[in-house]
Write a protein that holds these residues in place. Structure first.
Motif, PDB file in Angstrom:
ATOM      1  N   ASN A 131       0.830  -1.212   0.000  1.00  0.00           N
ATOM      2  CA  ASN A 131       0.000   0.000   0.000  1.00  0.00           C
ATOM      3  C   ASN A 131       0.870   1.271   0.000  1.00  0.00           C
ATOM      4  OD1 ASN A 131       0.960   0.191   2.615  1.00  0.00           O
ATOM      5  ND2 ASN A 131      -0.956  -0.516   3.547  1.00  0.00           N
ATOM      6  N   ARG A 133       2.337   2.641   2.414  1.00  0.00           N
ATOM      7  CA  ARG A 133       2.228   3.429   3.657  1.00  0.00           C
ATOM      8  C   ARG A 133       2.720   2.664   4.879  1.00  0.00           C
ATOM      9  NH1 ARG A 133      -2.623   4.215   1.165  1.00  0.00           N
ATOM     10  NH2 ARG A 133      -3.649   2.746   2.578  1.00  0.00           N
ATOM     11  N   THR A 134       2.451   1.349   4.903  1.00  0.00           N
ATOM     12  CA  THR A 134       2.786   0.564   6.096  1.00  0.00           C
ATOM     13  C   THR A 134       4.263   0.189   6.089  1.00  0.00           C
ATOM     14  OG1 THR A 134       0.574  -0.347   5.936  1.00  0.00           O
ATOM     15  CG2 THR A 134       2.080  -1.432   7.472  1.00  0.00           C
TER      16      THR A 134
END
Lengths: 298, 386
Positions: A131, A133-134
């Motif tokens: 994603n 972001r993680t």
């Protein structure tokens, strides 16, 4: 009440135990770890182009295969999607407890395992989920600039970092003699008494659980529900219910045999008796002579 | 180049061929193993000791000990040979779970469900496994080898093969042969121990007839059994999972065809393959070692400890049971999972003291519990030693 106090507590405990043990940790890309890094490579591991390039090793600490395809690698936390690992490539899959090496040489045209940034000029290296972001794992490279000496986790996936005695790209970081779990157990319990105590306790626990379950299940099955309802009605009309009569299997077998013999013997004396029985046919228009063919010809 | 004479050609090639025959490669060890194989076949056919197992194993021993010239891809340990392919199912632990599927499909757990406390006897008899484990350690076997040897005390051939294939593949042949031999000798080993540990009064104890078990209870048993045991010992899943799955096929009442296949053709095929390949794996060169002798001695000890554990546990249990609910300690031996031989032993010994006291039905409870118990024990050994 269907369940009495003690039985209710036992069933609740069983249910709670089952619920607790079903909370399992999902195994996924979050199990990946940056495991070993070599920034200054002068005479160490050679890449597929014969170059001594900086490299970084990833370890799959899970017990299932994890695909790194689609994940992001970066040397800048503000730009987490700097390099996306190509998807759908079998070489990006890491088997359980296994390793995958990438080259941090800023030569991404040389293949999917060559990154578009150089570890020599990087302050950190980070792995982000698909994603973008993680954050899965990050390592700062301030201390890692020692020539031909790898900086890594002292034990695969472990928390402690340091310079390793040997470079182990694609292999276990701990190069000391590996002691198997059986050998470890043997050292702790050389006589086998510990094993006997632990294992017998577990065997008894497993089978005792089964015993407890079926003991209570049996209780549910042996309740005469019709009698329970009958008792309620009886109490309503203030008539005492009959006391239950219990027979052993042998008594039941004897009663069944007696009934069987009685029914069989009923016909013994009738074999020689002639019986005159009136035969009657019920009327049906299908067999009626009124509608016969001869009637028409008359 | 000078042409070889025709006679010389014949002589040379005959000589070469003779070099390939078993006569040229035979050793004393091979002859000893062939003799053991013949004894197995004799016991199976003439004495009817476990013929379904001893005939394939005995013949397998003959197959495995026909001495051959190495490199011809005929031996069971030679990569690429047919026997090696068949042996794969043993080495990788494929056959034992399939046998457990069949066992599950043919086992009636009613005796256990009707009197659940008999389950605990099946647990107590697993003491033989851990007794043998301790003895094996004392004799100098490594912990992994000791664990594989100890499982002989569970008296369950497939479990022994499954565990030894994981913990000590080199000893698997000796362990399997030892386990099956002692299972066949259960009627000889157990009765003296049972008589020694029980009084005449105890042997005459009459147990309550088991209650009728409903179809629904029988169908619940494999599901509850799987969840309750495998949540505690997940490593026992290959064996316990297949055992309970087979039993559900039988008890659900709607999968008769599948149950019939599992308990009929499937288990027969796997028994043939496992028996023949385990027998063939006992090549003299790998089997006739001091370790094998030790394994046989430990196997006997494990059966003695297991029987003792089962009988003494019933006596212990009786201290807490009311008169009329007591258990005849002669069914304690049935906790070892040699189904149904050890239950038959309970029946035969029981009838010696009271012609009308039939213990078979009661003994089947701990007997099938022993199957579950030994699979759980195998799972525990696997978790600690693998």
């Amino acid at each position: 009440m269907l369940f009495k106090g003690k039985l209710k507590v036992q069933l609740l405990l069983c249910g709670a135990l089952l619920c607790l043990t079903t909370i399992v940790k999902a195994q996924s890309t979050m199990d990946l770890r940056i495991n070993e890094i070599l920034v200054v490579n002068q005479s160490n591991y050679i890449d597929d182009f014969g170059q001594h390039s900086p490299w970084i090793e990833f370890f799959n600490s899970a017990y299932n295969t994890v695909d790194m395809g689609g994940l992001y690698l970066t040397n800048d936390l503000d730009n987490p999607t700097m390099y996306q690992i190509a998807k759908g490539n079998p070489t990006t899959k890491i088997a359980p407890q296994n390793y995958l090496v990438f080259w941090g040489d800023n030569q991404s045209t040389r293949g999917i395992r060559h990154l578009n940034f150089d570890l020599r000029t990087s302050k950190l290296v980070a792995l982000f989920d698909a994603n973008g972001r993680t954050l899965i794992d990050v390592v700062t490279l301030d201390q890692a600039h020692r020539t031909d000496t790898t900086f890594g986790r002292l034990n695969d996936g472990g928390a402690t970092w340091g310079f390793l005695d040997k470079s182990t790209p694609g292999a276990n970081n701990n190069t000391k003699t590996v002691i198997t779990s059986a050998e470890k157990f043997g050292m702790v319990d050389p006589t086998g008494i510990g094993m006997a105590v632990i294992a017998m306790s577990v065997v008894f626990s497993a089978l005792a659980l089964l015993y407890g379950f079926f003991k209570n299940v049996a209780k549910l099955y042996t309740i005469d529900y019709s009698r329970l309802f009958a008792r309620k009605k009886a109490s309503a009309t203030e008539k005492p219910a009959d006391s239950p009569v219990e027979h052993t299997g042998e008594v039941n077998a004897a009663i069944a045999m007696a009934l069987h013999l009685y029914r069989n013997q009923l016909h013994d004396n009738e074999n020689t008796v002639l019986t005159i029985r009136k035969v009657s046919r019920t009327y049906s228009p299908w067999s009626s002579k009124i509608y016969g063919v001869l009637n028409n010809s008359r | 180049m000078e042409h070889q004479s025709f006679l010389g050609f014949i002589t040379d090639h005959l000589g070469q061929f003779l070099g390939y025959t078993a006569f040229a490669n035979m050793t004393v060890g091979h002859l000893i193993m062939i003799a053991i194989g013949l004894i197995f076949i004799y016991l199976a056919i003439a004495k009817e000791y476990e013929p379904m197992l001893l005939v394939p194993i005995g013949f397998g021993i003959l197959v495995g000990n026909i001495a051959f010239f190495p490199g011809l891809k005929v031996g069971i340990y030679e990569s690429g040979s047919v026997l090696n392919y068949l042996y794969f199912g043993v080495l990788q632990g494929v056959y034992p779970p399939l046998i457990f599927l069949g066992i599950g499909a043919m086992t009636d757990f009613s005796a256990l469900i009707s009197n659940p406390k008999l389950i605990l006897i099946g647990a107590a008899a697993q003491l033989g496994i851990f007794g043998a484990y301790a003895l094996a350690l004392a004799l100098g076997f490594s912990p992994s080898e000791a664990g594989a040897i100890g499982i002989i005390g569970g008296a369950d051939g497939p479990t022994a093969i499954f565990l030894s294939s994981k913990l000590a593949p080199d000893l698997m042949g000796a362990i399997a042969i030892s386990a099956y031999s002692y299972m066949a000798l259960v009627p000889v080993i157990q009765p003296p121990i049972m008589r020694l540990l029980t009084s005449k009064k105890e042997r005459l104890i009459r147990m309550k007839p088991p209650r009728a078990v409903s179809k629904r209870e029988k169908a619940i048993f494999p599901i509850a059994g799987l969840l309750l045991t495998c949540f505690i010992v997940p490593t026992g899943l290959p064996l316990l999972g297949m055992l309970f799955f087979g039993n559900l096929l039988k008890e659900s009442g709607v999968t008769k065809r599948l149950a019939d296949t599992a308990k009929g053709p499937l288990i027969d095929i796997v028994t043939i393959l496992i028996g023949l390949t385990v027998g063939a794996s006992t090549q003299a060169t790998t089997f006739l070692t001091a370790k094998s002798v030790g394994i046989f001695a430990l196997g006997a000890a494990s059966f003695v400890v297991a029987t003792t554990g089962g009988v003494l546990f019933v006596k212990f249990l009786n201290l807490f049971l009311k008169e009329g609910n007591k258990i005849n300690p002669l069914i304690g031996n049935a906790g070892v999972s040699a189904v149904p031989d050890s239950a038959r032993v309970s029946q035969v010994v029981g009838l010696e003291y009271d012609k009308t006291n039939h213990l078979l039905m009661h003994a089947m409870g701990p007997n099938v519990a022993g199957v579950i118990g030994s699979a759980v024990a195998a799972g525990i050994l696997l978790s600690f030693l693998f």
